[in-house]
Design a protein around this motif. Sequence first.
Motif, mmCIF file in Angstrom:
data_model
loop_
_atom_site.group_PDB
_atom_site.id
_atom_site.type_symbol
_atom_site.label_atom_id
_atom_site.label_comp_id
_atom_site.label_asym_id
_atom_site.label_seq_id
_atom_site.Cartn_x
_atom_site.Cartn_y
_atom_site.Cartn_z
ATOM 1 N N TYR A 187 -7.868 19.545 -1.484
ATOM 2 C CA TYR A 187 -9.146 18.889 -1.178
ATOM 3 C C TYR A 187 -10.312 19.756 -1.645
ATOM 4 O O TYR A 187 -11.248 19.289 -2.300
ATOM 5 N N LYS A 228 0.818 -1.211 0.000
ATOM 6 C CA LYS A 228 0.000 0.000 0.000
ATOM 7 C C LYS A 228 0.854 1.266 0.000
ATOM 8 O O LYS A 228 0.378 2.357 -0.263
ATOM 9 N N ILE A 231 -9.731 1.899 5.798
ATOM 10 C CA ILE A 231 -10.381 2.931 4.981
ATOM 11 C C ILE A 231 -11.822 3.175 5.440
ATOM 12 O O ILE A 231 -12.429 4.191 5.126
ATOM 13 N N LYS A 282 -5.724 2.584 -5.116
ATOM 14 C CA LYS A 282 -4.517 3.321 -5.499
ATOM 15 C C LYS A 282 -4.316 3.289 -7.019
ATOM 16 O O LYS A 282 -3.970 4.279 -7.641
ATOM 17 N N HIS A 298 3.047 4.186 -0.990
ATOM 18 C CA HIS A 298 3.115 4.874 -2.268
ATOM 19 C C HIS A 298 4.412 5.663 -2.360
ATOM 20 O O HIS A 298 4.636 6.607 -1.600
ATOM 21 N N THR A 337 0.131 4.971 8.051
ATOM 22 C CA THR A 337 -1.192 5.222 7.474
ATOM 23 C C THR A 337 -1.708 4.045 6.642
ATOM 24 O O THR A 337 -2.905 3.920 6.418
ATOM 25 N N ALA A 353 -13.126 13.415 5.808
ATOM 26 C CA ALA A 353 -12.176 14.514 5.602
ATOM 27 C C ALA A 353 -11.531 14.986 6.909
ATOM 28 O O ALA A 353 -10.313 15.178 6.982
ATOM 29 N N ILE A 407 -13.345 12.152 -0.655
ATOM 30 C CA ILE A 407 -12.586 12.214 0.597
ATOM 31 C C ILE A 407 -11.186 11.653 0.348
ATOM 32 O O ILE A 407 -11.041 10.509 -0.057
ATOM 33 N N PRO A 408 -10.170 12.483 0.567
ATOM 34 C CA PRO A 408 -8.820 11.950 0.383
ATOM 35 C C PRO A 408 -8.483 10.985 1.518
ATOM 36 O O PRO A 408 -8.956 11.166 2.651
ATOM 37 N N TRP A 409 -7.717 9.973 1.209
ATOM 38 C CA TRP A 409 -7.254 9.060 2.266
ATOM 39 C C TRP A 409 -5.794 8.761 2.025
ATOM 40 O O TRP A 409 -5.222 9.180 1.015
ATOM 41 N N PHE A 410 -5.179 8.099 2.961
ATOM 42 C CA PHE A 410 -3.737 7.892 2.882
ATOM 43 C C PHE A 410 -3.370 6.896 1.780
ATOM 44 O O PHE A 410 -4.207 6.167 1.276
ATOM 45 N N ASN A 411 -2.091 6.887 1.448
ATOM 46 C CA ASN A 411 -1.545 5.974 0.445
ATOM 47 C C ASN A 411 -2.228 6.148 -0.913
ATOM 48 O O ASN A 411 -2.519 5.167 -1.602
ATOM 49 N N SER A 412 -2.512 7.411 -1.219
ATOM 50 C CA SER A 412 -3.086 7.775 -2.532
ATOM 51 C C SER A 412 -4.408 7.104 -2.835
ATOM 52 O O SER A 412 -4.688 6.754 -3.980
ATOM 53 N N ARG A 413 -5.186 6.884 -1.817
ATOM 54 C CA ARG A 413 -6.521 6.333 -2.047
ATOM 55 C C ARG A 413 -7.558 7.430 -1.798
ATOM 56 O O ARG A 413 -7.261 8.450 -1.187
ATOM 57 N N TYR A 414 -8.767 7.197 -2.278
ATOM 58 C CA TYR A 414 -9.875 8.125 -2.025
ATOM 59 C C TYR A 414 -11.093 7.324 -1.599
ATOM 60 O O TYR A 414 -11.188 6.127 -1.875
ATOM 61 N N VAL A 415 -12.005 8.020 -0.952
ATOM 62 C CA VAL A 415 -13.312 7.427 -0.684
ATOM 63 C C VAL A 415 -14.331 8.361 -1.328
ATOM 64 O O VAL A 415 -14.229 9.585 -1.172
ATOM 65 N N TYR A 455 -9.020 12.528 8.198
ATOM 66 C CA TYR A 455 -7.828 12.524 7.342
ATOM 67 C C TYR A 455 -6.894 13.680 7.707
ATOM 68 O O TYR A 455 -5.704 13.473 7.937
ATOM 69 N N ASN A 474 4.537 9.584 -2.617
ATOM 70 C CA ASN A 474 4.372 10.372 -1.396
ATOM 71 C C ASN A 474 5.684 10.483 -0.629
ATOM 72 O O ASN A 474 5.964 11.506 0.001
ATOM 73 N N GLU A 515 -14.687 2.899 -2.233
ATOM 74 C CA GLU A 515 -13.237 3.114 -2.193
ATOM 75 C C GLU A 515 -12.642 3.201 -3.596
ATOM 76 O O GLU A 515 -12.931 2.384 -4.461
ATOM 77 N N GLU A 550 3.890 6.866 5.718
ATOM 78 C CA GLU A 550 3.233 5.963 4.765
ATOM 79 C C GLU A 550 2.966 4.612 5.416
ATOM 80 O O GLU A 550 1.913 4.015 5.232
ATOM 81 N N GLN A 562 -13.188 19.147 -4.760
ATOM 82 C CA GLN A 562 -14.655 19.257 -4.665
ATOM 83 C C GLN A 562 -15.184 20.210 -5.753
ATOM 84 O O GLN A 562 -16.230 19.954 -6.349
#
Lengths: 145, 179
Positions: A126, A3, A63, B167, A5, A58, A68, B146-154, A71, A8, B164, A55, A130
């Motif tokens: 962010y 996971k 998930i 990545k 990245h 997190t 927001a 919604i941004p999330w860690f490790n380049s993921r989004y919700v 996060y 980052n 989800e 990284e 939106q």
Amino acid sequence: MEKIHLENIIKSIILGLFIGIILQFSDNTNIKFSYRVLAILASGCVGFFIGLVTEWLTAILPISMANARTYFFINNLIALIVTTVIMMSLIIITNSEMVKKGEFISVLLIVLGIICLANLSDYMMYRRAQNKLRKFKAMIKDTKY
Amino acid sequence: MVQLLCSNKVYEKLKKELSKYQIEIKPDSSLVLVEKGYDIPDGKLSVVFDGIDYMNVIKLLTTGIREDLHFINTIVGFRDNKFEVIEPIDVFYLEAGPNGITAFTEFNRYSIKETLQYYENVWGIKGFIRINKSQLVNLLHVKEIIPWFNSRYVLRMENHTELEVSKMFSKKLRSTLKI
């Protein structure tokens, strides 16, 4: 590990290097240029460690708890804690001459300030996402339906 | 109808996809799909493609260059032992599962035919985007990214469902929305 990245972590290295450069500008003592370069590279290494640890930490977070607020809260908290811990450790390990509390605090404030700015720009991204979503929805609705 | 000049592997894939759109394969066709590396025939209209991009060839053949001319406005979904007509705009997201594809609307779920890849091609211009291996989402019904860690989004949908974005597919979402 899958996971994690790399992008980052690279961003974190760049931020570390940037902090190093800013700190060199704020430091008025007369030292060799090569030492300054070394200090900037060391700052980049610190950035790398912070990125890696962040990284890794997190990647563990589920998930399902994503929203927001969470996060941004976690993001800032991790950045602040990891940065503070690493800076403290560096000072202790290297037995730094920077014994005066005032000097340490001013450096810490610069570092934390830059990190806060980085997180602020993350928040701006962010908000931008939106807005882009809203625009995309309007465009699709107008033209494709 | 089209003629194919490609490897056996690509041939089988193209044959399968073309049959979905009732496009025949004929060796004497004036339109030829040529995989890179094969000789381009003289006197015929040829589309040269990389083997890996065979789905793009299908997309080109089925939707053309002016994608907006091609639209499939409704699909038939199966729910509670009856068939219902659904419009793409009402679909929140599609999910591939062991029992096939399910279309989720605000309150209901329907079993539908075809594959996610098919809907991705046909409904892509309507704002549908793949967000992970098994889900295709209608961005029109996304309330918040919604941004999330490790380049993921919700993606929080209008009906409060949360999906989800993996990545791997987050790059596509970013490029679609230009963020």
